[in-house]
Design an enzyme around this catalytic site. Sequence first.
Site, PDB file in Angstrom:
ATOM      1  NE  ARG A 275      40.650  46.132  50.711  1.00  0.00           N
ATOM      2  CZ  ARG A 275      39.571  45.979  50.018  1.00  0.00           C
ATOM      3  NH1 ARG A 275      38.939  44.884  49.774  1.00  0.00           N
ATOM      4  NH2 ARG A 275      39.059  46.986  49.162  1.00  0.00           N
TER       5      ARG A 275
ATOM      6  NE  ARG B 113      30.374  39.444  44.977  1.00  0.00           N
ATOM      7  CZ  ARG B 113      31.362  38.448  45.593  1.00  0.00           C
ATOM      8  NH1 ARG B 113      31.141  37.277  46.036  1.00  0.00           N
ATOM      9  NH2 ARG B 113      32.695  38.981  45.510  1.00  0.00           N
ATOM     10  NE  ARG B 114      34.829  39.632  48.068  1.00  0.00           N
ATOM     11  CZ  ARG B 114      35.768  40.172  47.397  1.00  0.00           C
ATOM     12  NH1 ARG B 114      36.244  41.217  48.227  1.00  0.00           N
ATOM     13  NH2 ARG B 114      36.533  40.009  46.307  1.00  0.00           N
TER      14      ARG B 114
ATOM     15  CB  CYS C 205      29.342  49.293  41.411  1.00  0.00           C
ATOM     16  SG  CYS C 205      29.608  50.790  42.294  1.00  0.00           S
TER      17      CYS C 205
ATOM     18  CE  LYS D 158      36.570  43.312  42.469  1.00  0.00           C
ATOM     19  NZ  LYS D 158      36.791  42.212  43.654  1.00  0.00           N
ATOM     20  CG  ASP D 159      36.776  48.277  40.477  1.00  0.00           C
ATOM     21  OD1 ASP D 159      35.999  47.498  41.365  1.00  0.00           O
ATOM     22  OD2 ASP D 159      38.000  48.284  40.505  1.00  0.00           O
TER      23      ASP D 159
ATOM     24  NE  ARG E 277      36.921  51.534  50.778  1.00  0.00           N
ATOM     25  CZ  ARG E 277      37.088  53.010  50.370  1.00  0.00           C
ATOM     26  NH1 ARG E 277      35.983  53.585  50.727  1.00  0.00           N
ATOM     27  NH2 ARG E 277      37.770  53.371  49.463  1.00  0.00           N
TER      28      ARG E 277
END
Length: 310
Positions: free
Chosen positions: A148, A124-125, A233, A76-77, A142
């Site tokens: 996290r 998106r989230r 992205c 996805k990156d 981040r």
Amino acid sequence: MIIGTRGSALALAQTETIEGLLSALGVSTTRKIITTSGDTFTDRPLHEVAGVGAFVRELDDRMLEGEIDISVHSMKDLPTVRPEELSISAVLKRDSPYDVLLTTDGSRMDDLPEGAVLGTTSMRRRAQILRYRPDLHVHDLRGNINTRIRKLEEGLYDGILLAEAGLQRMGWEMDVERLDPQFFCPSANQGTIAVVTPAGTEAEEVTSNLDHQRTRIETEIERIVITDVEGGCTAPIGSFAQFINDDEISICCEVLALDGSEHVRIDEVIPADRYQDYAKILGRELVQMGGKELVQRAVCQLASSLPDEV
């Protein structure tokens, strides 16, 4: 062969998977850790890191310069537009594509009190949370997966959103809530590891043995459908394709406003034997529904929020 990778725990776990698979094929490898701009600028949201492919560019550059033979990425990156000299030689069988919510006390999304603070880096989230629970506060988060979780445990957030695949690859079993893709459509290629090599090389030939055809088709559809909205992205876009059976593939795709107040969405089932043609048609439909306008508005809003020195 030299494998280039980021140095985070998750990136190294993904690289170990590739090393093990190649070792089983009789291929010996060495590892070279490379720091990317996405790893360096951890004091700002990802949309403030200039350009696209914040976790990818430096690995591509080292490969084009001949320093590494193979690179390993969370797919996805990878930006949609790739250097012609490089090949996505293998797409591994997909792990979980879903988002999960991790909280300090095991609370689920519907149980969180009004005003609870959730952490995520993803636009998106963020948009999907605000659409589902506009009473919640979403703050930027981040750092690598360990960082996290540590910030959650320190009480800086009431919950954080993560890709379930990351937890799986780390071998961690946690009390998480898997979020319904009907409301939290995953990002394109989430849960997938991609192997990149120079095109036309022995590295490409060898690593192509690791390719999982169904996952490659699913991830290709996810990319095709969002190509025309030109979201890059960081825009709030979800795209998720999945084989239903040998002949049919389901696809959901949505584009959201940054605050979740608007969205356009496609939910379709397409034939597997003509998936590229149908994916392109759905991509054009997404544009006609207003998807591109939502992306452009989001990009403008993000650009206006950048500090002067960026």
